[in-house]
Design a protein around this motif. Structure first.
Motif, PDB file in Angstrom:
ATOM      1  N   THR A 167       0.850  -1.183   0.000  1.00 58.57           N
ATOM      2  CA  THR A 167       0.000   0.000   0.000  1.00 58.57           C
ATOM      3  C   THR A 167       0.886   1.233   0.000  1.00 58.57           C
ATOM      4  O   THR A 167       1.884   1.276   0.718  1.00 58.57           O
ATOM      5  CB  THR A 167      -0.921   0.011   1.235  1.00 58.57           C
ATOM      6  OG1 THR A 167      -1.792  -1.113   1.160  1.00 58.57           O
ATOM      7  CG2 THR A 167      -1.749   1.270   1.313  1.00 58.57           C
ATOM      8  N   THR A 168       0.528   2.204  -0.826  1.00 55.81           N
ATOM      9  CA  THR A 168       1.216   3.486  -0.831  1.00 55.81           C
ATOM     10  C   THR A 168       0.286   4.508  -0.196  1.00 55.81           C
ATOM     11  O   THR A 168      -0.875   4.621  -0.579  1.00 55.81           O
ATOM     12  CB  THR A 168       1.585   3.914  -2.266  1.00 55.81           C
ATOM     13  OG1 THR A 168       2.396   2.902  -2.847  1.00 55.81           O
ATOM     14  CG2 THR A 168       2.340   5.234  -2.259  1.00 55.81           C
ATOM     15  N   LEU A 169       0.808   5.225   0.783  1.00 57.09           N
ATOM     16  CA  LEU A 169       0.032   6.210   1.518  1.00 57.09           C
ATOM     17  C   LEU A 169       0.692   7.567   1.323  1.00 57.09           C
ATOM     18  O   LEU A 169       1.872   7.727   1.625  1.00 57.09           O
ATOM     19  CB  LEU A 169       0.012   5.836   3.000  1.00 57.09           C
ATOM     20  CG  LEU A 169      -0.718   6.732   3.979  1.00 57.09           C
ATOM     21  CD1 LEU A 169      -2.203   6.792   3.652  1.00 57.09           C
ATOM     22  CD2 LEU A 169      -0.526   6.224   5.394  1.00 57.09           C
ATOM     23  N   GLU A 170      -0.046   8.517   0.760  1.00 57.91           N
ATOM     24  CA  GLU A 170       0.474   9.868   0.555  1.00 57.91           C
ATOM     25  C   GLU A 170      -0.281  10.820   1.467  1.00 57.91           C
ATOM     26  O   GLU A 170      -1.504  10.894   1.400  1.00 57.91           O
ATOM     27  CB  GLU A 170       0.332  10.276  -0.903  1.00 57.91           C
ATOM     28  CG  GLU A 170       1.182   9.417  -1.821  1.00 57.91           C
ATOM     29  CD  GLU A 170       1.098   9.816  -3.274  1.00 57.91           C
ATOM     30  OE1 GLU A 170       0.699  10.973  -3.558  1.00 57.91           O
ATOM     31  OE2 GLU A 170       1.430   8.985  -4.117  1.00 57.91           O
ATOM     32  N   ILE A 171       0.482  11.501   2.325  1.00 59.76           N
ATOM     33  CA  ILE A 171      -0.132  12.420   3.290  1.00 59.76           C
ATOM     34  C   ILE A 171       0.596  13.756   3.247  1.00 59.76           C
ATOM     35  O   ILE A 171       1.758  13.833   2.855  1.00 59.76           O
ATOM     36  CB  ILE A 171      -0.084  11.852   4.725  1.00 59.76           C
ATOM     37  CG1 ILE A 171       1.362  11.554   5.133  1.00 59.76           C
ATOM     38  CG2 ILE A 171      -0.957  10.628   4.869  1.00 59.76           C
ATOM     39  CD1 ILE A 171       1.546  11.221   6.578  1.00 59.76           C
ATOM     40  N   THR A 172      -0.106  14.793   3.657  1.00 57.63           N
ATOM     41  CA  THR A 172       0.482  16.117   3.788  1.00 57.63           C
ATOM     42  C   THR A 172       0.266  16.570   5.222  1.00 57.63           C
ATOM     43  O   THR A 172      -0.852  16.525   5.729  1.00 57.63           O
ATOM     44  CB  THR A 172      -0.175  17.108   2.807  1.00 57.63           C
ATOM     45  OG1 THR A 172       0.034  16.629   1.478  1.00 57.63           O
ATOM     46  CG2 THR A 172       0.441  18.491   2.947  1.00 57.63           C
ATOM     47  N   LEU A 173       1.351  16.984   5.857  1.00 57.43           N
ATOM     48  CA  LEU A 173       1.274  17.479   7.226  1.00 57.43           C
ATOM     49  C   LEU A 173       1.503  18.984   7.227  1.00 57.43           C
ATOM     50  O   LEU A 173       2.375  19.490   6.518  1.00 57.43           O
ATOM     51  CB  LEU A 173       2.320  16.802   8.111  1.00 57.43           C
ATOM     52  CG  LEU A 173       2.233  15.280   8.219  1.00 57.43           C
ATOM     53  CD1 LEU A 173       3.353  14.757   9.099  1.00 57.43           C
ATOM     54  CD2 LEU A 173       0.883  14.857   8.756  1.00 57.43           C
ATOM     55  N   ASN A 174       0.712  19.691   8.010  1.00 57.12           N
ATOM     56  CA  ASN A 174       0.812  21.136   8.104  1.00 57.12           C
ATOM     57  C   ASN A 174       1.035  21.503   9.565  1.00 57.12           C
ATOM     58  O   ASN A 174       0.399  20.923  10.446  1.00 57.12           O
ATOM     59  CB  ASN A 174      -0.470  21.782   7.576  1.00 57.12           C
ATOM     60  CG  ASN A 174      -0.327  23.273   7.418  1.00 57.12           C
ATOM     61  OD1 ASN A 174      -0.133  23.991   8.382  1.00 57.12           O
ATOM     62  ND2 ASN A 174      -0.415  23.731   6.176  1.00 57.12           N
ATOM     63  N   ASN A 175       1.924  22.462   9.816  1.00 56.78           N
ATOM     64  CA  ASN A 175       2.259  22.790  11.200  1.00 56.78           C
ATOM     65  C   ASN A 175       1.123  23.501  11.943  1.00 56.78           C
ATOM     66  O   ASN A 175       1.232  23.748  13.119  1.00 56.78           O
ATOM     67  CB  ASN A 175       3.564  23.588  11.289  1.00 56.78           C
ATOM     68  CG  ASN A 175       3.443  24.993  10.745  1.00 56.78           C
ATOM     69  OD1 ASN A 175       2.420  25.385  10.199  1.00 56.78           O
ATOM     70  ND2 ASN A 175       4.518  25.739  10.862  1.00 56.78           N
ATOM     71  N   ARG A 176       0.015  23.796  11.278  1.00 62.41           N
ATOM     72  CA  ARG A 176      -1.153  24.327  11.988  1.00 62.41           C
ATOM     73  C   ARG A 176      -1.822  23.231  12.818  1.00 62.41           C
ATOM     74  O   ARG A 176      -2.546  23.515  13.755  1.00 62.41           O
ATOM     75  CB  ARG A 176      -2.175  24.905  11.007  1.00 62.41           C
ATOM     76  CG  ARG A 176      -1.721  26.198  10.383  1.00 62.41           C
ATOM     77  CD  ARG A 176      -2.790  26.747   9.493  1.00 62.41           C
ATOM     78  NE  ARG A 176      -2.847  25.935   8.291  1.00 62.41           N
ATOM     79  CZ  ARG A 176      -3.779  26.038   7.363  1.00 62.41           C
ATOM     80  NH1 ARG A 176      -4.742  26.920   7.497  1.00 62.41           N
ATOM     81  NH2 ARG A 176      -3.757  25.278   6.295  1.00 62.41           N
ATOM     82  N   PHE A 177      -1.592  21.961  12.445  1.00 69.03           N
ATOM     83  CA  PHE A 177      -2.273  20.850  13.100  1.00 69.03           C
ATOM     84  C   PHE A 177      -1.339  19.957  13.896  1.00 69.03           C
ATOM     85  O   PHE A 177      -1.734  19.381  14.898  1.00 69.03           O
ATOM     86  CB  PHE A 177      -3.008  19.993  12.066  1.00 69.03           C
ATOM     87  CG  PHE A 177      -3.866  20.805  11.148  1.00 69.03           C
ATOM     88  CD1 PHE A 177      -4.879  21.602  11.639  1.00 69.03           C
ATOM     89  CD2 PHE A 177      -3.665  20.776   9.788  1.00 69.03           C
ATOM     90  CE1 PHE A 177      -5.675  22.355  10.804  1.00 69.03           C
ATOM     91  CE2 PHE A 177      -4.458  21.518   8.941  1.00 69.03           C
ATOM     92  CZ  PHE A 177      -5.471  22.316   9.449  1.00 69.03           C
ATOM     93  N   VAL A 178      -0.120  19.776  13.418  1.00 75.69           N
ATOM     94  CA  VAL A 178       0.838  18.883  14.078  1.00 75.69           C
ATOM     95  C   VAL A 178       2.229  19.492  14.012  1.00 75.69           C
ATOM     96  O   VAL A 178       2.496  20.366  13.198  1.00 75.69           O
ATOM     97  CB  VAL A 178       0.882  17.483  13.407  1.00 75.69           C
ATOM     98  CG1 VAL A 178      -0.436  16.773  13.512  1.00 75.69           C
ATOM     99  CG2 VAL A 178       1.322  17.579  11.963  1.00 75.69           C
ATOM    100  N   SER A 179       3.098  19.000  14.854  1.00 78.88           N
ATOM    101  CA  SER A 179       4.505  19.361  14.757  1.00 78.88           C
ATOM    102  C   SER A 179       5.113  18.488  13.669  1.00 78.88           C
ATOM    103  O   SER A 179       5.203  17.261  13.824  1.00 78.88           O
ATOM    104  CB  SER A 179       5.217  19.117  16.091  1.00 78.88           C
ATOM    105  OG  SER A 179       6.609  19.157  15.891  1.00 78.88           O
ATOM    106  N   ILE A 180       5.509  19.101  12.566  1.00 77.82           N
ATOM    107  CA  ILE A 180       6.055  18.338  11.445  1.00 77.82           C
ATOM    108  C   ILE A 180       7.326  17.608  11.859  1.00 77.82           C
ATOM    109  O   ILE A 180       7.519  16.438  11.535  1.00 77.82           O
ATOM    110  CB  ILE A 180       6.302  19.251  10.230  1.00 77.82           C
ATOM    111  CG1 ILE A 180       4.953  19.745   9.695  1.00 77.82           C
ATOM    112  CG2 ILE A 180       7.077  18.533   9.147  1.00 77.82           C
ATOM    113  CD1 ILE A 180       5.045  20.762   8.589  1.00 77.82           C
ATOM    114  N   ALA A 181       8.193  18.277  12.601  1.00 79.32           N
ATOM    115  CA  ALA A 181       9.452  17.652  13.043  1.00 79.32           C
ATOM    116  C   ALA A 181       9.171  16.432  13.909  1.00 79.32           C
ATOM    117  O   ALA A 181       9.788  15.372  13.721  1.00 79.32           O
ATOM    118  CB  ALA A 181      10.311  18.656  13.799  1.00 79.32           C
TER     119      ALA A 181
END
Length: 143
Positions: free
Chosen positions: A65-79
């Motif tokens: 399975t390939t999972l493509e996600i986008t993380l934004n620092n408004r919601f989570v700590s990217i680091a």
């Protein structure tokens, strides 16, 4: 009669949980990304002298399975999220994959690609995309 002003920040929808891999949840308020599921079944040919090969079903091959996600620092700590993904991949412990309310199985991360989408002028990452290649694990070693 007093008037009430609502700022655009207050109108912005709160994040929602789109899915999870083990303890890592993916949060978004826009289009979450893509999931592609690759399943294959083996069909083995047995050669026949002076004849067309006879075929025998060989069962299902490993599921990817390939999972493509986008993380934004408004919601989570990217680091922090990136380090969690790295630790999850290094541990090679199968984790439950859930998309919405759909349980997909137990998977390990076999590859991880990060793409930085936007940063501040100081170089702080504000949005990053990740492409995870997952391999399904079945049997007793699932958590």
């Amino acid at each position: 009669m007093a008037t009430e002003t609502i700022t655009t920040t207050e109108r912005r929808p709160k994040h929602s949980q789109w899915g999870a891999l083990g303890d890592i949840t993916f949060r978004t308020h826009s289009s979450p990304g893509r999931v592609s599921d690759d399943r294959r079944w083996k069909l083995n040919a047995q050669k026949i002298i002076n004849g067309y090969p006879v075929h025998q079903a060989g069962g299902e091959d490993e599921r990817t399975t390939t999972l493509e996600i986008t993380l934004n620092n408004r919601f989570v700590s990217i680091a922090d999220s990136y380090q969690q993904l790295i630790a999850l991949a290094a541990a090679q412990v199968p984790r439950a994959l859930v998309i919405g309310t759909d349980f997909r199985g137990y998977y390990v991360i076999v590859s991880l690609r990060e793409t930085v989408n936007t940063t501040t002028q100081e170089g702080i990452i504000t949005e990053a995309s990740y492409s995870l290649t997952l391999k399904e694990v079945r049997g007793e070693n699932t958590v």
